[in-house]
Design a protein around this motif. Sequence first.
Motif: not given
Length: 1035
Positions: A42-47
């Motif tokens: 999820q963190l990679a998707l947000l970035l």
Amino acid sequence: MDPLSKPWSLFIDRCLQDRIGVEVFDAAVAQLYGKAPLPGKQLALLLLKPRSPAAVSIDPRVIVYVERLLASQRIDASDVLFAAFLYSRDQPPRAADEAAPSKDLHARWLNPPELEEILFHRLHKAFNSGERPASHVEGLRVVRLVSRWMTAMVTSHTSDSMIQAMAGIQQHPHQQSINIRDALGILVGGLIENGKILELLNHKLNKDTRKTFVESLSTFIPFLSQTSLQLANRLELSQKEHDFHDKSLSNINGDASENAGLEVAALQVEAVMDLPNLNTRAGLYIFLNSLLVARPLTDDFAIINYLHSRYKIDAQNMATELVTAAFDILANALYRSESSQTMFCLKSFLINKIPILLTQLSTSIYPMTPELCITQALSHVDPNAFPPFSQGLDDLMGNNNSLSDVRQDFLNACALHSLIPTNAVERLLGEAPMQGPPQTRYTKKDLLAQFKINYEKVNLFIDELENLDGNAGAIVGALVEFIANLCETQITMNLKTICNVLSRKPQAMDVLLQFASPASILRPLCVFLDEWRYEGDQAGEYQPLYDEFSAILILVLAFVHRYELTHNELGIGPDSFVVQLLVRGSHSKAPEDLSEEEGKHLGSWLRDLYDSDKEGLSNEVFASCRPQDFYMIVPTLFSQTVMACSADVLSLDSVKGGLEYLHETFLLPSLVGGLTWMASHALNQTHQDLDVVMQIFHKLIRSAPTSGDAAAMHSTIMSIVSSRLEKCFRTLKRRHPSRTDIDALLEANKSNLQYERSIYSSMSELEQWTNAPNNTLVTSLRHTVQQLSQWASAGALQPNPPNYTHRQLYASMKLLGSSKTVLAIVDEIKAQTDAGNGSAALDVGVSLICSPMIENSAITTDITVAAPPRTRMSLREMLKAEFENAASIIAKDPLAAETIVRLHRRVEVQLVAIAQAGLPTAQIDLPDVGMVDVQAQNAELDKALNDAAAATIAAASGDLQPDQEALHRSLDQHLDLTAASGGLDLSSMGVGATGTGDMSADLGALPVLDLSDMGGMSMDLGEDDDAWGLDFDNM
């Protein structure tokens, strides 16, 4: 959005907006992660999510933040790949997207391909160094995601190519598309070379993952080879080394004995014995034929490389065979009754080009005696084709194709270049020469000095290009540089004069291309036409400007149509005016499709051309419409003229009177687009205006201009469009046999035919190859290979060469396809091997497959321009496919399998030798013999040589550094790092000048982050500062 994701989303957006430095970012991530731990995916998707529609550039901070999150283990490589793939153009649209009312909405919110390219390179470095995978889970996820991405990329890019092909568009993949393929290929290579990944793929519990990866790799490698053959070959070696082959088809029944049989067959293939290596007379005969069959492919660099690859250090035999082959192709043309233009081209190559090549060979480090080579070569030539003067009575009878003077002209040229003494000419001829060598040997430097003093001398030297005395190389070198200088200094009057003279001399154009590439001649002219503008303070008449523009344009069109040049060969981009004219300059538009400006231009020209109240064309019509705009509306102008005349809006007399203006030099090039449109329109049976069209044809074709310059330009234009007109008129004659006005047009067009120097065979040639009883194109090609093989083994006893044209090979590839063409060659070599003539036949087959081609060439023919787009599999690639299948046929037809193996080995050795020969040859100090000075011509040649050297070194060492350098160049071009290079003003986030402060003021819902221990705000990346070899601070 879930409660944990919301503060992270706001945090990342604000960091990107306010350009937060990495030290503050690291500390903020650590504190926020402690309060709101978020999974890496999820963190990679947000970035990595797109932050603007239709993004075309990337934010460098995104890359830096990805790097920091990877280093801090907040995300792993699989998270990065998952997020990047979700927002990639290669990601197949979901069912919901396909059902949406607008598919464009999905396409707009995607990341630019540059982001994927950089991430691939970063991850490749991590896997190549062993830094990753950090766990088995990460490794398996990465392999699965890469497998999906390979399959998706092949599907996506292939479907785009198919759609373009169905629309009639032949377009080479964009450079960015090639870059992203290469980057993924490099990442795949890094995974295969990673020990942990190999261990995971070979584990028995991961069979499904391995199977998926192998299947994807098996489809990705052929796809990659279309644009990056070197990288594809490297992946293929790794595939073979680790047995990553898709065995689903070959082992569908799971038969272990079949596998064992294939392994035995593979060992038999490896054990095939090679035949003795021969450099036959036929081999170089085929090579020179391929160079001169259409547009001359006579680049000195390519020829010298080829010779060194065949003869290695045997310079003496190399020079002898080169001269012999040049005489052989001329004798063959005589026996084939080739046209006078073809004969002249071959004579020019022998007399003007061969002495220059001999001069280069004589200055190499390998010993060579030019006079001895020439003496030996003349003893091998066919005496019937090259009779002495006492027997050459054809000249007295008006036969322009007589070759009785060729030996004398060649020896005089050799004496001019100091290859032999002048007094040796009579001895080598065996009789007194009719004339001696020229008094002066030209040099490019001296000619350029004369041109600059008195440009009118240029015309005299252009006339001398047809003299066949050995001085053509120097003239071409000076002329090409002088034209480029005129374009740069915009001396249009002189440029107009030179272009007018050259465009009416097709034989001079042939000589030009024997010493210079199309791009070196035409690129400056095309750029000049692109940049042609009216000056802001332009005063006086505009018609003379049209006159100058038309002279330059007609020369470019003459080259393009005579040699079927593409924009790639011209060295210009697809947006160039010349390219747009070639693509759209013969297609009319409906009135409603015209832009407002085009409508105004069209109306102005129609009024001035056909208004009987006006006397001549007004200056206003020229002033208001640039030449580039005029030529783009010419087909529509003709369309409206035909329509108006058919509807009696315009009388036929008014139309004929208006068309008189198109016979003036300032508008004459418009006939190229106009007549091409009319030829297409006349064949369209949906209209009833054929009578009007025929009247206009008669007016434009049979009524030639009266002035000398206009008449010469009109003749050139008629030659340019002659083949299209011929097809049109013959089709109309078959449809309307009772019409009497078509024969006159056919007769008027007859003298302009055979203008194009094309790779395509005439109908008479095709009938000759296929009309004999039990004869097909396959049997005809086999017969040619047979004749060449037998002549190769008995060349000393049979001086006259066999009937051959390289157009036969082109015709076979076009009509039969590469596969059947290769198999025909293989079958005949097999038959010759069975008859004891295998070595000579192998050399013939290698020469055919390795010969330079206009399309899909196995070897480079022009290093000054980018490689041309591929249109089909080459003979080399098809032979490679047959070689890979050799193990399956060796039991049924062992001799055929052995022939394929031997031929494939020899072809690969030959091509590798050519590539290796290119490195030292580039350092040869060429004498000033009239060649185009490549170093002075442009810096792109040096770049091409450096790239070639780097590619060869990389192939030998297995280093991918050139790809990393390409990444750096891409970053320099696409990343604007000025905002990230120095200190950042973070006052809007409550950060003080020292980099410390409280971020809670502007981060809304984020928890309070204690950053009191933070230091400066520079772009320092800590220990991983040089992760990509980039200095963000100083970029």
